[in-house]
Design an enzyme around this catalytic site. Structure first.
Site, PDB file in Angstrom:
ATOM      1  N   LYS A 176     144.422  92.843  48.475  1.00  0.00           N
ATOM      2  CA  LYS A 176     144.671  92.661  47.046  1.00  0.00           C
ATOM      3  C   LYS A 176     143.711  91.671  46.384  1.00  0.00           C
ATOM      4  O   LYS A 176     143.385  91.814  45.206  1.00  0.00           O
ATOM      5  CB  LYS A 176     146.120  92.247  46.823  1.00  0.00           C
ATOM      6  CG  LYS A 176     147.104  93.334  47.241  1.00  0.00           C
ATOM      7  CD  LYS A 176     148.540  92.910  47.084  1.00  0.00           C
ATOM      8  CE  LYS A 176     149.465  94.009  47.594  1.00  0.00           C
ATOM      9  NZ  LYS A 176     150.888  93.657  47.448  1.00  0.00           N
ATOM     10  N   ALA A 223     149.640  89.174  47.475  1.00  0.00           N
ATOM     11  CA  ALA A 223     151.003  89.337  46.971  1.00  0.00           C
ATOM     12  C   ALA A 223     151.625  87.986  46.636  1.00  0.00           C
ATOM     13  O   ALA A 223     152.297  87.833  45.615  1.00  0.00           O
ATOM     14  CB  ALA A 223     151.853  90.078  47.998  1.00  0.00           C
TER      15      ALA A 223
END
Length: 274
Positions: free
Chosen positions: A73, A138
């Site tokens: 991410k 996250a």
């Protein structure tokens, strides 16, 4: 299952590993319900080949969007031409769409989905002290969302002190004095303890933190979705602590993805009709 043909629009979810992803099971029924000729499929993207994988996918003419999962991410931000304010704040993206001019726009819905899941389960973070394990992609999004939802204090632990320092530094501007980093898990005063690491995905993984060090009544939340009952949640439940499963975070992102990808009932995806 969708009836895949030459006009089908493609979406991919990237991870390493990828066997645990739940997004196809949630989003493909949405495509079907909306009457869209589209499919979301998993892609195993090893970390050392992420750039080649994303670059290749972005060159596919009928691929309209990407979902990004662990551990990509943060790194995936490099392959977005523009980031939303939320994604830019935490330097993490879990969704990218192709724009009309071919540019790629990234956003992050992990934090919003996680907080929405907590609220729906009756665990309002407002005024609570939160312990967060994991300062990766996250974790950064969840940290910002918890502070935005009114958490009184956030204690962040990660074995990489540089990641902790980067995250707390980013959040100081928007939530001054409400975030601290810790060299070891700070659990004794946590109202909510969150695992935002991949620990629990694989059998034999160590626990991200020791739930028996939490005070009575602390909520233990995990973002790992498969297995549903991680070892952390199992141990916490045995101690009589309330537990919160990982699927809630993704389940509450589905509507956000629908808006982000501009999916409309009875038609094509936005990119397909440009």
């Amino acid at each position: 299952m969708p009836d895949i043909g030459g006009s089908t629009r493609l979406y991919a979810v990237l991870g390493d590993p990828v066997a645990q992803v739940q997004a196809p099971a949630l989003l493909n029924p949405v495509f079907a319900r909306l009457g869209l000729d589209a499919v979301l499929f998993p892609v195993h993207a090893p970390a050392d080949r992420l750039g080649a994988v994303i670059g290749g996918l972005q060159r596919i003419g009928n691929l309209d969007g990407l979902l990004i999962t662990v551990p990509h991410k943060i790194e995936a931000c490099r392959y977005a031409d523009e980031l939303s304010p939320a994604a830019a704040l935490v330097n993490s993206t879990n969704a990218m769409r192709r724009e009309a001019d071919g540019r790629w726009y990234g956003d992050n819905f992990d934090g919003a989905g996680f907080v929405a899941g907590l609220l729906s389960a009756g665990h309002d973070p407002r005024g609570k002290r939160i312990f967060l394990a994991g300062a990766g992609g996250a974790g950064t999004a969840i940290a910002a969302a918890l502070l935005g939802a009114g958490a009184s204090h956030l204690s962040v632990y990660d074995p990489d002190p540089d990641r902790v320092a980067t995250l707390t530094g980013r959040l100081e501007g928007s939530a001054p004095g409400r975030t601290t980093g810790s060299a070891a898990p700070r659990l004794h005063d946590a109202d909510v303890a969150v695992n935002a690491t991949p620990l629990g995905l694989r059998p034999g993984d160590p626990l991200p933190f020791a739930p028996d060090r939490l005070p009575p009544g602390s909520v233990v939340a995990d973002i790992v979705m498969r297995p549903r009952e991680t070892e952390l949640l199992r141990r916490a439940a045995e101690l009589g602590l309330p537990v919160h499963h990982g699927i809630h975070m993704l389940g509450h992102q589905v509507a956000l993805y629908q808006r982000f990808f501009r999916l409309e009932p009875g038609g094509a995806t936005r990119a397909a009709i440009l």
